[in-house]
Design a protein around this motif. Structure first.
Motif, short mmCIF file in Angstrom:
data_model
loop_
_atom_site.label_atom_id
_atom_site.label_comp_id
_atom_site.label_asym_id
_atom_site.label_seq_id
_atom_site.Cartn_x
_atom_site.Cartn_y
_atom_site.Cartn_z
N TRP A 44 0.85 -1.05 0.05
CA TRP A 44 0.07 0.00 -0.01
C TRP A 44 0.66 1.40 0.11
N CYS A 45 1.96 1.25 0.67
CA CYS A 45 2.97 2.44 0.74
C CYS A 45 3.41 2.57 -0.41
N CYS A 46 3.85 1.58 -1.21
CA CYS A 46 4.52 1.66 -2.62
C CYS A 46 3.33 2.32 -3.57
N ASP A 47 2.06 1.81 -3.45
CA ASP A 47 1.00 2.19 -4.19
C ASP A 47 0.94 3.73 -4.24
N THR A 48 1.00 4.27 -2.84
CA THR A 48 0.83 5.53 -2.56
C THR A 48 2.16 6.40 -3.12
N LEU A 49 3.24 5.93 -3.24
CA LEU A 49 4.53 6.49 -3.46
C LEU A 49 4.49 6.55 -5.10
N ARG A 50 4.04 5.31 -5.75
CA ARG A 50 4.10 5.47 -7.17
C ARG A 50 2.99 6.33 -7.61
N HIS A 51 1.84 6.48 -7.11
CA HIS A 51 0.65 7.35 -7.53
C HIS A 51 1.30 8.88 -7.66
N ASN A 52 2.06 9.34 -6.63
CA ASN A 52 2.32 10.66 -6.16
C ASN A 52 3.66 11.05 -6.74
N HIS A 53 4.55 10.11 -7.30
CA HIS A 53 5.95 10.38 -7.59
C HIS A 53 6.57 9.70 -8.97
N GLU A 54 5.70 8.83 -9.33
CA GLU A 54 6.04 8.26 -10.63
C GLU A 54 5.50 8.95 -11.96
N ILE A 55 4.68 9.96 -11.79
CA ILE A 55 4.34 10.57 -13.15
C ILE A 55 4.81 12.07 -13.11
N LEU A 56 5.51 12.20 -14.18
CA LEU A 56 6.17 13.47 -14.21
C LEU A 56 4.93 14.50 -15.25
N GLY A 57 5.01 15.77 -14.73
CA GLY A 57 4.56 16.68 -15.44
C GLY A 57 3.03 16.73 -15.53
N ASN A 58 2.36 16.01 -14.64
CA ASN A 58 0.86 15.98 -14.38
C ASN A 58 0.49 16.91 -13.32
N ASP A 59 -0.36 17.79 -13.66
CA ASP A 59 -0.68 18.86 -12.64
C ASP A 59 -1.29 17.95 -11.41
N ASP A 60 -1.82 17.00 -11.27
CA ASP A 60 -2.58 16.45 -10.30
C ASP A 60 -1.55 15.81 -9.46
N GLN A 61 -0.25 15.82 -9.78
CA GLN A 61 0.61 15.08 -8.86
C GLN A 61 1.66 16.29 -8.10
N PRO A 62 1.05 16.24 -6.87
CA PRO A 62 1.65 17.34 -5.96
C PRO A 62 3.17 17.61 -5.72
N SER A 63 3.62 16.21 -5.84
CA SER A 63 5.05 16.27 -5.86
C SER A 63 5.83 15.74 -7.33
#
Length: 405
Positions: A44-63
């Motif tokens: 679950w932590c990895c799902d959280t990390l991937r969702h928030n950090h592995e997509i570059l240039g998406n305005d919905d990604q806060p980090s």
């Protein structure tokens, strides 16, 4: 509202171990350390990390300032040697369930204790500096020998325990080596510090012990002050400042509770503290809609009402106008009793996931994966991002000074 992370494509290189939901890594990234490898075994932590950090240039990604390479694996399976000499920082919060101190146990036999793996990562990658954190309980008198053992391993990561060597014997060799005038090999200057997150601008009384180590060849004299935020300043602001007006609280509802009430008896209007006021739970979540009235609303992500909150002896929730109590990884029972908001009339309700994220200073928009209980577990285990940023900036400053010397 919490700001988005700044773009930082050219930061210092780091490795994040035992990453959890990413609080420590977020703050360190804000301070200029870009993770090249993020290791976490929990799905679950990895799902959280991937969702928030592995997509570059998406305005919905806060980090989404840079891609984090997330490795969903047991840290014991990771080889750090290919990164030797290429890493500025290794950081993480090693899970720590200390082996029994009563018998002659081999330290490396306890699979629940991950400090040896943190030391191995340091030994193999040879970073310029490391930052490890853990719970306050590690500093208890009953763990004094274990605490010293952990610190000495970090200071001398190449002095390994022999096969079948008891931890007490290994500790003795480490102590002898530490006091020796001839110490060839890899060594670190380690400072330990117990921090209260509230003193550093986090709306939560959360105490963590910090291990910060600079490699011997880095001339860095690191220290961290007591923080710029105090409870005295908060109570002064509530008694004589504009705290209540800022939050548009009606006069009949302006009530001091808990420690603030006790402290108010000795605060003088003529003696305004030089520090900033502690951040309160109201500061963190006051602009969010009441989840009990908007329980089916999707206007705020992860802000759904969770029913059936109840108090337990000694666990009665957090006052709105103080920093929250420490969020815990448990859900129900005694640990879960802290993950609640306590109203002035004594009623309680659980924090929503978004409120918990605000208390832990995660950026707004940060998405947590899993059911409410799983998300709260991730938050309860996290390092407040703001505390990590303060620590990271102090470490980066010392590195900059060493490079300029």
């Amino acid at each position: 509202m919490l700001s988005r992370l700044p773009l930082n494509p050219l930061g210092r290189k780091s490795i994040e171990l035992f990453a959890g939901a990413g609080g420590l890594g977020i703050g360190l990234a804000q301070a200029g350390f870009v993770p090249q490898m993020v290791v976490e075994h929990d799905k679950w932590c990895c799902d959280t990390l991937r969702h928030n950090h592995e997509i570059l240039g998406n305005d919905d990604q806060p980090s989404g300032n840079c891609i984090w390479r997330v490795f969903e694996t047991d840290v014991r399976q990771v080889d750090f040697k290919p990164l030797a000499g290429k890493i500025d920082l290794i950081s993480g919060g090693p899970p720590c369930q200390p082996f029994s101190l009563g018998g002659r146990h081999r330290a490396y036999d306890d699979a629940r204790d991950m400090f040896p793996q943190a030391v191995r990562a340091v030994r193999e990658a040879r970073p310029r500096v490391f930052v490890f954190e853990n719970v306050k309980g590690l500093t208890r008198a009953s763990f004094l020998s274990y605490f010293e053992y952990v610190k000495l391993q970090m200071e001398h990561p190449e002095l390994l325990a022999d096969t079948d060597e008891a931890w007490e014997d290994h500790l003795g060799r480490l102590e002898q080596h530490h006091t020796s005038t001839k110490r060839p090999g890899l060594h670190y200057q380690v400072v330990t510090k117990l921090l209260n997150s509230a003193n550093y601008g986090v709306p939560q009384r959360r105490e963590r012990v910090l291990f910060v180590g600079f490699r011997d060849d880095i001339d860095a004299k690191w220290s961290l002050g007591p923080g710029e935020y105090t409870q005295d300043a908060l109570v002064w602001d509530q008694l004589f400042g504009d705290y209540w007006d800022r939050h548009r609280v009606r006069k009949k509802d302006r009530v001091l509770e808990g420690r603030s009430l006790q402290l108010s008896k000795r605060v003088s209007k003529d003696e305004k503290p030089d520090s900033f006021p502690w951040k309160t739970t109201r500061d963190a979540i006051g602009d969010l809609p009441d989840p009990e009235r908007t329980r089916f609303s999707d206007s705020v992500s992860d802000h759904r009402f969770q029913p059936n909150a109840k108090t337990y002896p000694g666990h009665t929730g957090s006052y709105l106008d103080e920093p929250s109590k420490t969020l815990k990884a448990g859900v129900h029972g005694v640990p879960g009793g802290e993950n609640m908001l306590r109203h002035a009339d004594g009623s309680v309700r659980y924090f929503t996931v978004r409120e918990g994220a605000r208390v832990q200073t995660f950026p707004d928009g940060y998405k947590f994966h899993g059911a409410w209980s799983e998300c709260m577990r991730q938050l309860g285990n996290a390092v407040p991002a703001e505390l990590a940023r303060v620590v990271g900036e102090s470490v980066a400053e010392r590195l900059n000074e060493a490079e300029a010397a």
